[in-house]
Design an enzyme around this catalytic site. Structure first.
Site, mmCIF file in Angstrom:
data_model
loop_
_atom_site.group_PDB
_atom_site.id
_atom_site.type_symbol
_atom_site.label_atom_id
_atom_site.label_comp_id
_atom_site.label_asym_id
_atom_site.label_seq_id
_atom_site.Cartn_x
_atom_site.Cartn_y
_atom_site.Cartn_z
ATOM 1 N N LYS A 80 44.531 52.596 51.135
ATOM 2 C CA LYS A 80 44.753 53.209 49.823
ATOM 3 C C LYS A 80 45.697 54.379 50.001
ATOM 4 O O LYS A 80 45.455 55.241 50.862
ATOM 5 C CB LYS A 80 43.437 53.725 49.235
ATOM 6 N N GLY A 125 42.809 50.271 45.527
ATOM 7 C CA GLY A 125 43.233 51.110 44.413
ATOM 8 C C GLY A 125 42.139 52.064 43.979
ATOM 9 O O GLY A 125 40.987 51.949 44.409
ATOM 10 N N SER A 133 38.873 43.977 41.294
ATOM 11 C CA SER A 133 37.631 44.614 41.722
ATOM 12 C C SER A 133 36.708 44.669 40.516
ATOM 13 O O SER A 133 37.083 45.205 39.475
ATOM 14 C CB SER A 133 37.965 46.025 42.222
ATOM 15 N N ASP A 186 37.068 51.035 54.280
ATOM 16 C CA ASP A 186 37.728 51.755 53.182
ATOM 17 C C ASP A 186 37.468 53.255 53.416
ATOM 18 O O ASP A 186 38.231 53.916 54.141
ATOM 19 C CB ASP A 186 37.183 51.244 51.829
ATOM 20 N N LYS A 240 31.411 44.609 43.447
ATOM 21 C CA LYS A 240 30.716 45.808 43.917
ATOM 22 C C LYS A 240 29.250 45.439 44.125
ATOM 23 O O LYS A 240 28.651 44.756 43.285
ATOM 24 C CB LYS A 240 30.811 46.915 42.868
ATOM 25 N N ASP A 295 32.020 44.809 48.102
ATOM 26 C CA ASP A 295 32.303 46.204 48.470
ATOM 27 C C ASP A 295 31.069 47.036 48.168
ATOM 28 O O ASP A 295 30.646 47.137 47.014
ATOM 29 C CB ASP A 295 33.508 46.719 47.667
ATOM 30 N N LYS A 345 36.622 40.763 43.991
ATOM 31 C CA LYS A 345 35.787 41.643 44.823
ATOM 32 C C LYS A 345 34.637 42.107 43.946
ATOM 33 O O LYS A 345 34.861 42.535 42.807
ATOM 34 C CB LYS A 345 36.647 42.804 45.293
ATOM 35 N N GLU A 357 33.137 44.940 52.534
ATOM 36 C CA GLU A 357 33.850 46.215 52.563
ATOM 37 C C GLU A 357 32.864 47.377 52.603
ATOM 38 O O GLU A 357 31.943 47.444 51.790
ATOM 39 C CB GLU A 357 34.751 46.294 51.320
HETATM 40 O O1 OSB Z 1 35.929 51.297 46.814
HETATM 41 O O2 OSB Z 1 37.691 50.259 46.336
HETATM 42 C C1 OSB Z 1 36.812 51.070 46.023
HETATM 43 C C2 OSB Z 1 37.454 52.324 42.476
HETATM 44 C C3 OSB Z 1 37.005 53.614 42.564
HETATM 45 C C4 OSB Z 1 36.453 54.033 43.749
HETATM 46 C C5 OSB Z 1 36.372 53.174 44.843
HETATM 47 C C6 OSB Z 1 36.862 51.894 44.765
HETATM 48 C C7 OSB Z 1 37.380 51.458 43.540
HETATM 49 C C8 OSB Z 1 37.817 50.097 43.295
HETATM 50 C C9 OSB Z 1 38.818 49.876 42.192
HETATM 51 O O3 OSB Z 1 37.354 49.140 43.868
HETATM 52 C C10 OSB Z 1 40.050 49.227 42.664
HETATM 53 C C11 OSB Z 1 41.109 49.265 41.584
HETATM 54 O O4 OSB Z 1 41.840 50.282 41.458
HETATM 55 O O5 OSB Z 1 41.206 48.293 40.826
HETATM 56 MG MG MG Z 2 36.180 50.122 48.535
#
Ligand code: OSB
Ligand code: MG
Length: 371
Positions: free
Chosen positions: A264, A292, A137, A240, A165, A190, A163, A215
């Protein structure tokens, strides 16, 4: 029959190796709460409360988790007798919401139980894989070039998908740049709920970029609008934040709010609920993958174990510890090699906490005992 004699809570703070930015905030340090449950016969189990410090992903914060753990979850745990972790989860289910806090206790119960039964956690959960596929991510970066450098680094490390953001103002342009620089790398985006119906034209453009999934484009409770959006997009929507409870998943499946589920452990309140969500999704033909929350080694080991279940058919966000931490809190970090993470075959959680390193990074500690 298991009775927990002491509950230890520790706030542990670690620096991130690389700043991580989402639509709502940026972070350089993380504080998670480690939960240690020790049974009256002396067996210990570890869990991790991986809540963000601010209420921007869900309503929880490290401070709310600490208070709920101390005032409600620890007393309920100390008062319970259970022979399987699902029984403790149902006792803790008296507490509404507060999934991150509950997850720490539920994972600790699974660690304790699988360890004392001599069974690897993954096997105890119903896992069938020896290795799980990992993706990464990637946060919002200062520039598109910085993002391309991150993608290049992670692809070179062997990760199976990336992924990205996204947020209004950081979406079509960076995603197009990544798609054209790395045309063969599977990519998904995401949004962490940052878009609304007013952004339909942007989402429509993202729909043309060959993404694996989009996402959480809309906010958590927008299940009806998500269903409407899904009916108008070819790209699968992945949920999510919308699914904190099994009933949210029931509603989402009924409405057609998405076609993929990110499970998660933290968001669902633990491994017990995560397995139920997996089972329900599989029953409805919905593929799942393990998301995660930047977990330290304890939570990360639980994520790997969960990812071994048969319905986890898409690469996870459970990258190696080194993506976030120069040194992790377990004696052995989680390692991804060629995009694969090995599922532990050792009894219990499969990682031992590094007590000295944990002690050195503990900022607050509390022990509660049966009276
Ligand atoms: O939306 O998946 C998410 C981290 C913090 C809050 C939300 C998200 C995330 C991640 C990190 O995408 C995923 C990871 O632990 O590597
Ligand atoms: Mg997410």
């Amino acid at each position: 029959m298991i009775r927990v004699g002491t509950v230890e809570l520790r706030r542990v703070r670690l620096p991130l190796v690389h700043e991580f930015q989402t639509s709502s905030h940026a972070k350089r340090f993380l504080e998670h709460i480690l939960v240690t449950l020790t049974s009256t016969d002396g067996t210990a189990g570890w869990g991790e409360i991986a809540s963000p410090s601010g209420p921007f992903y869900s309503a929880e914060t490290v401070a709310t988790c600490w208070a709920i753990a101390r005032d409600h979850l620890a007393p309920l745990t100390l008062g319970a007798r259970w022979s399987h972790p699902a029984e403790l989860a149902s006792a803790l289910g008296k507490v509404r919401g507060n999934q991150f806090a509950r997850a720490g206790f539920d994972v600790a119960a699974w660690s304790l139980w699988s360890g004392s039964h001599g069974v690897p956690l993954a096997e105890a959960l119903g896992g069938v894989r020896t290795h799980v596929e990992a993706g990464v991510s990637l946060g919002i970066e200062p520039t598109v070039d910085d993002l391309l450098a991150q993608v290049g680094l992670r692809v070179a490390e062997g990760y199976r998908r990336v992924k990205l953001k996204i947020a209004p103002g950081w979406d079509v342009e960076p995603v197009r740049a990544v798609r054209s620089a790395y045309p063969s790398v599977p990519v998904h985006v995401d949004a962490n709920g940052a878009y609304t119906r007013a952004h339909f034209s942007t989402l429509r453009e993202l729909d043309t970029l060959g993404l694996l999934m989009i996402e959480q484009p809309y906010p958590p409770r927008a299940l009806a609008d998500l269903a409407d959006l899904q009916s108008r997009l070819g790209t699968p929507i992945c949920l999510d934040e919308s699914v904190e409870e099994l009933d949210d998943l029931v509603t989402a499946l009924r409405l057609g709010s998405g076609r993929i589920l990110n499970i998660k452990v933290s968001r669902m309140g633990g491994l017990t609920a995560a397995v139920w969500a997996h089972d329900l999704a599989v029953e409805h033909g919905v593929p799942v993958w393990c998301g995660g929350m930047h977990e330290f080694g304890v939570g990360r080991a639980a994520n790997v174990a969960l990812s071994a279940l048969p319905g986890f058919t898409l690469p996870s966000d459970v990258s190696g510890s080194d993506k976030y931490y120069a040194r992790d809190i377990t004696t052995e970090p989680i390692v991804a090699t060629d995009g694969l993470v090995e599922v532990s075959t050792v009894a219990g959680l499969g990682r031992d906490p590094d007590l000295d390193f944990i002690e050195a990074n503990t900022v607050d500690r509390l022990v509660l005992a049966r009276d």
